[in-house]
Design a protein around this motif. Structure first.
Motif, PDB file in Angstrom:
ATOM      1  N   PRO A 277       0.912  -1.419  -0.097  1.00 62.55           N
ATOM      2  CA  PRO A 277      -0.166  -0.065   0.061  1.00 62.55           C
ATOM      3  C   PRO A 277       0.583   1.196  -0.104  1.00 62.55           C
ATOM      4  CG  PRO A 277       0.230  -0.716   2.234  1.00 62.55           C
ATOM      5  CD  PRO A 277       1.009  -1.515   1.339  1.00 62.55           C
ATOM      6  N   LEU A 278       1.312   1.721  -1.037  1.00 58.96           N
ATOM      7  CA  LEU A 278       2.118   2.718  -1.403  1.00 58.96           C
ATOM      8  C   LEU A 278       1.220   4.063  -1.217  1.00 58.96           C
ATOM      9  CD1 LEU A 278       5.051   1.783  -3.805  1.00 58.96           C
ATOM     10  CD2 LEU A 278       5.059   1.661  -1.092  1.00 58.96           C
ATOM     11  N   ASN A 279      -0.092   3.946  -1.758  1.00 64.09           N
ATOM     12  CA  ASN A 279      -1.013   4.994  -1.636  1.00 64.09           C
ATOM     13  C   ASN A 279      -1.866   4.974  -0.489  1.00 64.09           C
ATOM     14  OD1 ASN A 279       0.137   5.956  -4.326  1.00 64.09           O
ATOM     15  ND2 ASN A 279      -1.238   4.740  -5.362  1.00 64.09           N
ATOM     16  N   SER A 280      -2.793   5.782  -0.183  1.00 68.07           N
ATOM     17  CA  SER A 280      -3.538   5.937   0.749  1.00 68.07           C
ATOM     18  C   SER A 280      -5.073   5.116   0.473  1.00 68.07           C
ATOM     19  CB  SER A 280      -4.022   7.424   1.141  1.00 68.07           C
ATOM     20  OG  SER A 280      -2.840   7.994   1.665  1.00 68.07           O
ATOM     21  N   ASN A 281      -5.322   5.496  -0.997  1.00 60.74           N
ATOM     22  CA  ASN A 281      -6.680   5.012  -1.205  1.00 60.74           C
ATOM     23  C   ASN A 281      -6.676   3.921  -2.512  1.00 60.74           C
ATOM     24  OD1 ASN A 281      -8.624   6.606   0.505  1.00 60.74           O
ATOM     25  ND2 ASN A 281      -7.660   8.388  -0.647  1.00 60.74           N
ATOM     26  N   TYR A 282      -7.427   2.842  -2.539  1.00 60.24           N
ATOM     27  CA  TYR A 282      -7.493   1.931  -3.507  1.00 60.24           C
ATOM     28  C   TYR A 282      -8.823   1.573  -3.959  1.00 60.24           C
ATOM     29  CZ  TYR A 282      -2.395   1.096  -2.758  1.00 60.24           C
ATOM     30  OH  TYR A 282      -1.045   1.443  -2.638  1.00 60.24           O
ATOM     31  N   ASP A 283      -9.065   1.691  -5.182  1.00 62.47           N
ATOM     32  CA  ASP A 283     -10.344   1.151  -5.774  1.00 62.47           C
ATOM     33  C   ASP A 283     -10.548  -0.175  -5.745  1.00 62.47           C
ATOM     34  OD1 ASP A 283     -10.906   4.007  -5.834  1.00 62.47           O
ATOM     35  OD2 ASP A 283     -10.452   4.042  -8.336  1.00 62.47           O
ATOM     36  N   PHE A 284     -11.827  -0.654  -5.550  1.00 66.35           N
ATOM     37  CA  PHE A 284     -12.235  -1.925  -5.743  1.00 66.35           C
ATOM     38  C   PHE A 284     -13.682  -1.899  -6.222  1.00 66.35           C
ATOM     39  CE2 PHE A 284     -13.319  -0.903  -1.684  1.00 66.35           C
ATOM     40  CZ  PHE A 284     -14.760  -1.639  -1.323  1.00 66.35           C
ATOM     41  N   THR A 285     -14.278  -2.862  -6.736  1.00 68.61           N
ATOM     42  CA  THR A 285     -15.644  -2.921  -7.288  1.00 68.61           C
ATOM     43  C   THR A 285     -16.234  -4.111  -6.553  1.00 68.61           C
ATOM     44  OG1 THR A 285     -15.202  -1.897  -9.479  1.00 68.61           O
ATOM     45  CG2 THR A 285     -17.113  -3.384  -9.246  1.00 68.61           C
ATOM     46  N   ILE A 286     -17.407  -3.944  -5.952  1.00 66.68           N
ATOM     47  CA  ILE A 286     -18.426  -5.224  -5.416  1.00 66.68           C
ATOM     48  C   ILE A 286     -18.710  -5.850  -6.840  1.00 66.68           C
ATOM     49  CG2 ILE A 286     -20.030  -5.922  -4.349  1.00 66.68           C
ATOM     50  CD1 ILE A 286     -18.154  -4.736  -2.484  1.00 66.68           C
ATOM     51  N   PRO A 287     -18.499  -7.008  -6.808  1.00 69.40           N
ATOM     52  CA  PRO A 287     -18.920  -7.855  -8.080  1.00 69.40           C
ATOM     53  C   PRO A 287     -20.450  -7.653  -8.240  1.00 69.40           C
ATOM     54  CG  PRO A 287     -17.136  -9.219  -6.938  1.00 69.40           C
ATOM     55  CD  PRO A 287     -17.430  -7.915  -5.875  1.00 69.40           C
ATOM     56  N   SER A 288     -20.964  -7.913  -9.471  1.00 71.53           N
ATOM     57  CA  SER A 288     -22.427  -7.696  -9.551  1.00 71.53           C
ATOM     58  C   SER A 288     -22.941  -9.023  -9.199  1.00 71.53           C
ATOM     59  CB  SER A 288     -22.689  -7.761 -10.954  1.00 71.53           C
ATOM     60  OG  SER A 288     -22.069  -8.672 -11.981  1.00 71.53           O
ATOM     61  N   ASP A 289     -22.150 -10.114  -8.940  1.00 70.12           N
ATOM     62  CA  ASP A 289     -22.679 -11.520  -8.466  1.00 70.12           C
ATOM     63  C   ASP A 289     -22.679 -11.600  -6.906  1.00 70.12           C
ATOM     64  OD1 ASP A 289     -20.215 -12.123  -8.192  1.00 70.12           O
ATOM     65  OD2 ASP A 289     -20.060 -13.387 -10.005  1.00 70.12           O
ATOM     66  N   ALA A 290     -22.064 -10.426  -6.243  1.00 70.87           N
ATOM     67  CA  ALA A 290     -22.032 -10.749  -4.799  1.00 70.87           C
ATOM     68  C   ALA A 290     -23.466 -10.786  -4.147  1.00 70.87           C
ATOM     69  CB  ALA A 290     -21.229  -9.287  -4.089  1.00 70.87           C
ATOM     70  N   GLN A 291     -23.363 -11.653  -3.019  1.00 72.96           N
ATOM     71  CA  GLN A 291     -24.715 -11.569  -2.521  1.00 72.96           C
ATOM     72  C   GLN A 291     -25.272 -10.729  -1.486  1.00 72.96           C
ATOM     73  OE1 GLN A 291     -24.738 -15.874  -0.688  1.00 72.96           O
ATOM     74  NE2 GLN A 291     -22.686 -15.807  -1.401  1.00 72.96           N
ATOM     75  N   ALA A 292     -26.486 -10.705  -1.241  1.00 73.45           N
ATOM     76  CA  ALA A 292     -26.788  -9.431  -0.564  1.00 73.45           C
ATOM     77  C   ALA A 292     -26.902 -10.026   1.039  1.00 73.45           C
ATOM     78  CB  ALA A 292     -28.356  -9.058  -0.958  1.00 73.45           C
TER      79      ALA A 292
END
Length: 400
Positions: free
Chosen positions: A123-138
């Motif tokens: 982690p050389l940066n402070s913020n890292y983007d990620f995407t919640i997969p469209s198939d992630a359960q509720a």
């Protein structure tokens, strides 16, 4: 005289080294279990930057996932399938970076499914983007950040946060999502007594990174040893006999060994999951949120409406006006502030039951007070709290 000066220099060097080793890094958003940035935490760990035990005895989550289902384990963020968000890492010793993963667990921490792999530069940066997969359960889940440092002792770092995943709740949709989500790989484990290790001076190249991968370049090598069926043949240079190519789980005993992703099926809830308030996805061209660096208090994103689901009622906050508008009028204690603000770091207590903060020139989302505590309504430099002894302790920390 010369020997005394040499001794003093050596002592200063050792002290500096010990301070650097104690710093390390930790996740501040979403707020993890028992973190000082978690408003629900009752047993705060002030050494969250420490790595997992090299024996694996505190895997996963340093054991703090046991708070799930209790008031101290209430969700600290809400995400929507298909939405793009970011996790935030703070600390003073990135050890040359390395590789990180973001994972979700729906079974209380027994298994973790990878949703993002970052190879190199983390982690050389402070913020890292990620995407919640469209198939992630509720439903309720555990969000985990894991890190394998590039320079220094061979270690594994892990922070876990209780979160809510929104989305459809029909039984058919839950089943379809679970089947698709189960095809993703399981979390990578190494340096915790499980027979798998990473190599120094290179970022680890995850054997099974999953479909969502960010490669930041730089030197990288596969792990060595018995790292599961997905590891590279031979387990990298210097690997133990059969390491990584023999298939199956690690040969040594460790908590929650790595399991090939295709053999694990995510749990299928038998009842319809609730429809929690969902944090809206951040536009892809937006600037990552910044966090207040004012000492004390809680780090709060200003570009995302983070919802804490333990509140009996979620305050409705209008989206901020464009950056050219005039600053909002200070609160009288009866409502939430919106839009830009000029008193950086100021606190706003809303009706004694919730609060927000002026951070990076914007008023944050509204956060409910912990059960049994209240604050003094109005806007001020400190958040005056009353109630249980724990609340008084928080008041001293926040106003420090």
């Amino acid at each position: 005289m010369r020997s005394f000066a040499s001794f003093a220099g050596l002592a200063a060097f050792l002290l500096a080294g010990s301070q650097l080793a104690a710093a390390h890094m930790e996740m501040s958003f979403p707020p993890p279990f028992r973190s000082k940035s978690n408003p629900h935490a009752t047993n705060i760990d002030y050494s969250m930057t420490a790595p997992l035990s090299n024996s694996g005895s505190d895997y996963p989550c340093k054991g703090y996932h046991v708070d799930l289902g209790t008031p101290a384990g209430a969700p600290t963020a809400s995400f929507a399938p298909g939405g793009t968000y970011n996790f935030t890492i703070v600390g003073g010793a990135a050890h040359g970076g390395g590789s990180c993963q973001a994972s979700l667990s729906y079974d209380g921490g027994n298994t973790f499914t990878v949703i993002e792999s970052i190879i190199g530069g983390c982690p050389l940066n402070s913020n890292y983007d990620f995407t919640i997969p469209s198939d992630a359960q509720a439903g309720q889940a555990i969000f985990a950040w894991t890190w394998f440092n590039q320079i220094g002792n061979r270690e594994m770092y892990m922070n876990c946060a209780p979160v809510t995943i929104g989305g459809g709740s029909s039984k058919r949709e839950i089943k379809e999502r679970a089947e698709a989500f189960s095809a993703r790989p399981q979390i990578f484990q190494a340096n915790i007594g499980n027979g798998c290790a990473t190599l120094e001076s290179s970022a680890v190249e995850f054997p099974a990174p999953g479909p969502d991968v960010k490669d930041n370049g730089g030197p990288k090598q596969p792990p060595t040893g018995s790292c599961g069926a997905a590891a590279a043949p031979g387990g990298g240079s210097g690997g133990s006999p059969g390491g990584g190519s023999g298939g199956g789980a690690p040969t040594t005993t460790a908590a929650a060994p790595t399991i090939p992703a295709t053999t694990v099926e995510a749990p299928k809830p038998t009842t319809e999951a609730p429809k929690p308030t969902v944090q809206p996805p951040r536009p892809s061209n937006s600037v990552p949120p910044k966090f207040s660096t004012r000492p004390g208090g809680i780090f709060i994103t200003v570009s995302e409406a983070t919802t804490l689901s333990t509140a009996t009622k979620t305050a409705s906050v209008a989206p901020p006006a464009n950056t050219g508008s005039s600053p909002s009028t200070p609160s009288t204690g009866t409502g939430a502030n919106t839009g830009p603000c000029t008193d950086e770091g100021a606190w706003n207590c809303i009706g004694g039951t919730a609060f927000q903060r002026c951070a990076s020139g914007q008023w944050s989302a509204v956060i409910p007070m912990a059960a049994g505590t209240s604050c003094t309504p109005g806007t001020s430099d400190t958040l005056s709290m009353s109630g249980r002894r724990r609340a008084m302790m928080m008041r001293r920390r926040l106003s420090a």
